[in-house]
Enzyme design. Sequence first.
Site, PDB file in Angstrom:
ATOM      1  N   TYR A   1       0.833  -1.214   0.000  1.00 52.62           N
ATOM      2  CA  TYR A   1       0.000   0.000   0.000  1.00 52.62           C
ATOM      3  C   TYR A   1       0.866   1.263   0.000  1.00 52.62           C
ATOM      4  CZ  TYR A   1      -3.854   3.034   1.719  1.00 52.62           C
ATOM      5  OH  TYR A   1      -4.808   4.014   1.873  1.00 52.62           O
TER       6      TYR A   1
ATOM      7  N   LYS B   1       0.869   4.108  -2.818  1.00 52.77           N
ATOM      8  CA  LYS B   1       0.491   5.498  -2.498  1.00 52.77           C
ATOM      9  C   LYS B   1       1.636   6.469  -2.779  1.00 52.77           C
ATOM     10  CE  LYS B   1      -3.808   5.058  -1.229  1.00 52.77           C
ATOM     11  NZ  LYS B   1      -4.837   5.374  -2.236  1.00 52.77           N
TER      12      LYS B   1
HETATM   13  P1  NAP Z   1     -13.357   2.159   1.654  1.00 50.83           P
HETATM   14  O1  NAP Z   1     -14.352   2.586   2.670  1.00 50.83           O
HETATM   15  O2  NAP Z   1     -12.806   0.783   1.719  1.00 50.83           O
HETATM   16  O3  NAP Z   1     -13.982   2.439   0.205  1.00 50.83           O
HETATM   17  C1  NAP Z   1     -13.262   2.100  -0.960  1.00 50.83           C
HETATM   18  C2  NAP Z   1     -14.260   1.895  -2.072  1.00 50.83           C
HETATM   19  O4  NAP Z   1     -13.496   1.551  -3.251  1.00 50.83           O
HETATM   20  C3  NAP Z   1     -15.227   0.728  -1.805  1.00 50.83           C
HETATM   21  O5  NAP Z   1     -16.536   1.120  -2.115  1.00 50.83           O
HETATM   22  C4  NAP Z   1     -14.705  -0.353  -2.732  1.00 50.83           C
HETATM   23  O6  NAP Z   1     -15.702  -1.220  -3.238  1.00 50.83           O
HETATM   24  C5  NAP Z   1     -14.161   0.469  -3.878  1.00 50.83           C
HETATM   25  N1  NAP Z   1     -13.262  -0.311  -4.720  1.00 50.83           N
HETATM   26  C6  NAP Z   1     -12.324  -1.196  -4.317  1.00 50.83           C
HETATM   27  N2  NAP Z   1     -11.716  -1.747  -5.377  1.00 50.83           N
HETATM   28  C7  NAP Z   1     -12.288  -1.208  -6.472  1.00 50.83           C
HETATM   29  C8  NAP Z   1     -12.086  -1.392  -7.864  1.00 50.83           C
HETATM   30  N3  NAP Z   1     -11.176  -2.259  -8.348  1.00 50.83           N
HETATM   31  N4  NAP Z   1     -12.861  -0.680  -8.728  1.00 50.83           N
HETATM   32  C9  NAP Z   1     -13.799   0.172  -8.261  1.00 50.83           C
HETATM   33  N5  NAP Z   1     -14.022   0.384  -6.961  1.00 50.83           N
HETATM   34  C10 NAP Z   1     -13.273  -0.302  -6.075  1.00 50.83           C
HETATM   35  O7  NAP Z   1     -12.072   3.131   1.646  1.00 50.83           O
HETATM   36  P2  NAP Z   1     -11.894   4.667   2.112  1.00 50.83           P
HETATM   37  O8  NAP Z   1     -11.352   4.645   3.491  1.00 50.83           O
HETATM   38  O9  NAP Z   1     -13.098   5.470   1.777  1.00 50.83           O
HETATM   39  O10 NAP Z   1     -10.662   5.063   1.161  1.00 50.83           O
HETATM   40  C11 NAP Z   1     -10.823   5.772  -0.074  1.00 50.83           C
HETATM   41  C12 NAP Z   1      -9.440   6.096  -0.620  1.00 50.83           C
HETATM   42  O11 NAP Z   1      -8.711   6.869   0.320  1.00 50.83           O
HETATM   43  C13 NAP Z   1      -8.579   4.865  -0.899  1.00 50.83           C
HETATM   44  O12 NAP Z   1      -7.780   5.094  -2.042  1.00 50.83           O
HETATM   45  C14 NAP Z   1      -7.716   4.782   0.326  1.00 50.83           C
HETATM   46  O13 NAP Z   1      -6.529   4.073   0.073  1.00 50.83           O
HETATM   47  C15 NAP Z   1      -7.480   6.243   0.619  1.00 50.83           C
HETATM   48  N6  NAP Z   1      -7.116   6.524   2.008  1.00 50.83           N
HETATM   49  C16 NAP Z   1      -7.939   6.200   3.047  1.00 50.83           C
HETATM   50  C17 NAP Z   1      -7.550   6.490   4.345  1.00 50.83           C
HETATM   51  C18 NAP Z   1      -8.405   6.179   5.556  1.00 50.83           C
HETATM   52  O14 NAP Z   1      -7.930   6.411   6.683  1.00 50.83           O
HETATM   53  N7  NAP Z   1      -9.622   5.703   5.409  1.00 50.83           N
HETATM   54  C19 NAP Z   1      -6.320   7.102   4.576  1.00 50.83           C
HETATM   55  C20 NAP Z   1      -5.501   7.410   3.498  1.00 50.83           C
HETATM   56  C21 NAP Z   1      -5.911   7.127   2.217  1.00 50.83           C
HETATM   57  P3  NAP Z   1     -16.050  -2.621  -2.483  1.00 50.83           P
HETATM   58  O15 NAP Z   1     -16.736  -2.235  -1.245  1.00 50.83           O
HETATM   59  O16 NAP Z   1     -16.946  -3.326  -3.445  1.00 50.83           O
HETATM   60  O17 NAP Z   1     -14.744  -3.292  -2.257  1.00 50.83           O
END
Ligand code: NAP
Length: 249
Positions: free
Chosen positions: A150, A154
């Site tokens: 990851y 990133k």
């Molecule tokens: P999340 O709640 O897990 O949501 C991610 C979404 O992406 C889910 O709806 C998932 O669908 C979808 N997804 C996964 N693989 C996919 C694919 N191949 N094609 C299309 N959609 C796909 O994550 P989040 O926390 O909102 O994170 C959003 C972004 O921010 C990510 O890039 C993550 O790495 C980044 N981020 C998050 C955090 C944090 O603390 N939460 C921190 C830094 C960066 P499914 O449910 O069907 O799998």
Amino acid sequence: MTQTAIVTGAARGIGAAVAKRLASDGLAVAVIDLDESACKAVVEEIEGAGGRALGIGADVSDEEAVQAAVERVAEELGAPTVLVNNAGVIRDNMLFRMTADDWDAVMNVHLRGSFLMSRAAQSYMTKAGGGRIVNLSSTSALGNRGQANYSAAKAGLQGFTKTLAIELGKFGVTVNAIAPGFIETEMTASTAERVGVPFEEFKAAAAAQIPVARTGKPDDIAHAVSFFVSEGAGFVSGQVLYVAGGPRA
Ligand code: NAP
């Protein structure tokens, strides 16, 4: 003219907040996620508030699905001039336990997915004479135990962002990255579950390390995306904005 945005991984979490925020900023929004039915609630919420939205099921790492999804957005909502590469997965493990599948899954969604989506969307942006791409990086780009895959993805997105900013600038397209710290979503909840700590306790422990003394909400990220997408941000490109309640979480 109403602008059209595409937000990937927008059925929940940060992507859902970004989609709703861009809709309230006046953009038509394509809500893309793996499962089209999972996009329904966000689409209905946007439409209920008087906005325009379209839910599309597509895997961002699938070249044909991406091409078809972006063409459908152009036909049904309008040529996309804003793209938010937000779809993401985690497959955390210490290096010695990490499988090649764990590595590939993370690279495919974050890096290949952002590449395919950006390549498909840029043709509409360059034709329109302007656009905005925002990529979701992470504080993990600076290194995080158990996240070799990851953090590499990133950090890779930061280089990708800077290169696209250089290539697309002359077409009026800006490309920036947001690197969130700890944001309360299903992703961080699943990490808490994996390490066997109740989510409330996990959040409190994270907040204790964050200078503003709280964990982030999806709306914190949506606000930053709204800035990068705004017309007035046209001279800001190739940047990485850490949205982490401090210099880094
Ligand atoms: P999340 O709640 O897990 O949501 C991610 C979404 O992406 C889910 O709806 C998932 O669908 C979808 N997804 C996964 N693989 C996919 C694919 N191949 N094609 C299309 N959609 C796909 O994550 P989040 O926390 O909102 O994170 C959003 C972004 O921010 C990510 O890039 C993550 O790495 C980044 N981020 C998050 C955090 C944090 O603390 N939460 C921190 C830094 C960066 P499914 O449910 O069907 O799998």
